[in-house]
Motif scaffolding. Structure first.
Motif, PDB file in Angstrom:
ATOM      1  N   UNK A 168      48.813  37.332  39.505  1.00 19.74           N
ATOM      2  CA  UNK A 168      50.071  37.712  38.852  1.00 19.74           C
ATOM      3  C   UNK A 168      50.913  38.629  39.725  1.00 19.74           C
ATOM      4  N   UNK A 169      50.262  39.474  40.517  1.00 20.84           N
ATOM      5  CA  UNK A 169      51.000  40.391  41.393  1.00 20.84           C
ATOM      6  C   UNK A 169      51.791  39.655  42.461  1.00 20.84           C
ATOM      7  N   UNK A 170      51.450  38.403  42.737  1.00 19.36           N
ATOM      8  CA  UNK A 170      52.161  37.620  43.750  1.00 19.36           C
ATOM      9  C   UNK A 170      53.440  36.997  43.220  1.00 19.36           C
ATOM     10  N   UNK A 171      53.688  37.102  41.917  1.00 14.48           N
ATOM     11  CA  UNK A 171      54.847  36.439  41.322  1.00 14.48           C
ATOM     12  C   UNK A 171      56.124  37.243  41.527  1.00 14.48           C
ATOM     13  N   UNK A 172      57.262  36.552  41.683  1.00 10.46           N
ATOM     14  CA  UNK A 172      58.538  37.266  41.804  1.00 10.46           C
ATOM     15  C   UNK A 172      58.802  38.142  40.592  1.00 10.46           C
ATOM     16  N   UNK A 173      59.276  39.349  40.830  1.00  8.45           N
ATOM     17  CA  UNK A 173      59.611  40.272  39.756  1.00  8.45           C
ATOM     18  C   UNK A 173      58.519  41.233  39.388  1.00  8.45           C
ATOM     19  N   UNK A 174      57.256  40.913  39.754  1.00 12.79           N
ATOM     20  CA  UNK A 174      56.145  41.807  39.433  1.00 12.79           C
ATOM     21  C   UNK A 174      56.098  42.930  40.459  1.00 12.79           C
ATOM     22  N   UNK A 175      56.119  44.172  39.961  1.00 18.15           N
ATOM     23  CA  UNK A 175      56.202  45.347  40.824  1.00 18.15           C
ATOM     24  C   UNK A 175      54.920  46.159  40.882  1.00 18.15           C
ATOM     25  N   UNK A 176      53.906  45.789  40.091  1.00 19.02           N
ATOM     26  CA  UNK A 176      52.676  46.553  40.148  1.00 19.02           C
ATOM     27  C   UNK A 176      51.898  46.528  38.855  1.00 19.02           C
ATOM     28  N   UNK A 177      51.011  47.516  38.700  1.00 14.50           N
ATOM     29  CA  UNK A 177      50.093  47.603  37.572  1.00 14.50           C
ATOM     30  C   UNK A 177      50.245  48.928  36.832  1.00 14.50           C
TER      31      UNK A 177
END
Length: 302
Positions: free
Chosen positions: A262-271
């Motif tokens: 999921x972290x590789x998806x566009x728009x994802x900035x972290x956890x």
């Protein structure tokens, strides 16, 4: 503090003295805190969360009282936020004040949790009142980010005041130029318990509802669960998104793998993760946090 990682018995004794005899020292700790930019370096964020107890949620996995011991929780939090790659901490005022008094918040993003009134198991759980931080108090203490929870149950009238209160919180945050993360779910009561729908369709719908709250979305972030078809979920918003970790009932390897994808998806900035890392099944907080940190910040290396 006498330890760079974990508070000692004397640290806790001093914390109790401060709370009883010198409470203004907590405000002084906030005033003297070294702050950092919210987004810097590789542009990704890893936040450790501990706002669960204020909602009456102290269970982790099969242990119903795992988070009941405040000293143990603070020790685990201190260790977690000392690890390389941890950008900040999320909590209610009681937790954040403790960490400030212990001197643990320098150079960290501090996220204030706002609505904790929807107590777990209560008849009014979906009328999730804003009983913790508000925007004025976060500005007062120099906090860096706000966080809200939005559970939408179309069969529960308590959802309506929660939506309205959240919209006003977004208004206030935008006016103060304070980033605010919204954590939305489509929820329902199953066997008397509020259960979140973790299908992609439900997360997309909850994201659409949350995105429109408030009179400006300029400072709004999303905090979303990792679900199947996460690609479709991330196509539902242009807002910067942090992934949440949930409870730690699953296999750790599977959980870390799902985060990595999921972290590789566009728009994802972290956890933004709490119990999964603070109370790992093997008890090794540092190892769990380090694994997650490398997922968020690959530049840390192995």
């Amino acid at each position: 503090m006498t330890s760079a990682h974990v508070p000692t018995a004397e640290d806790f004794a001093q914390l109790r003295r401060t709370r009883a005899e010198n409470p203004e020292a907590i405000a002084q700790a906030f005033a003297g805190r070294r702050r950092r930019k919210v987004v810097e370096g590789d542009g990704r964020l890893f936040i450790v969360a501990a706002d669960h107890p204020a909602r009456g949620a102290i269970a982790v996995g099969s242990n119903p009282t795992a988070m009941a011991n405040r000293y143990e929780l603070l020790e685990r939090m201190a260790l977690a936020i000392s690890r390389p790659g941890v950008d900040g901490v999320l909590g209610t005022p009681d937790i954040i004040d403790d960490l400030a008094a212990l001197g643990l918040l320098d150079d960290k993003i501090v996220v204030g949790s706002m609505n904790r009134g929807g107590l777990r198991g209560a008849s009014f759980e979906l009328d999730d009142r804003y009983t913790a931080y508000n925007v004025d108090s976060m500005v007062r203490d120099g906090l860096d980010f706000a966080k809200t929870l939005i559970r939408v149950d179309l069969d529960d009238a308590g959802t309506a005041p929660t939506l309205e209160a959240t919209a006003r919180a977004v208004d206030a945050a935008a006016a103060a130029k304070l980033p605010i993360m919204l954590e939305p779910f489509m929820s329902s009561r199953v066997g008397g318990r509020v259960v979140n729908d973790l299908s992609a369709e439900a997360v997309i719908l909850s994201t659409a509802i949350a995105s429109g709250l408030g009179n400006s979305s300029a400072y709004t972030w999303m905090k979303l669960p990792v679900v199947p078809d996460m690609e479709r979920v991330m196509e539902a918003t242009t807002m910067p998104t942090l992934l949440l970790g949930g409870d730690n009932g699953g296999d750790p390897d599977d959980i870390f793998s799902s985060w990595q994808n999921a972290l590789a998806l566009p728009g994802v900035r972290g956890l933004t993760v709490g119990r999964t890392l603070l109370y790992p099944a093997d008890g090794d907080v540092a190892a769990a946090v380090d694994t997650a940190a490398r997922l968020v910040h690959p530049g840390l290396g192995s």
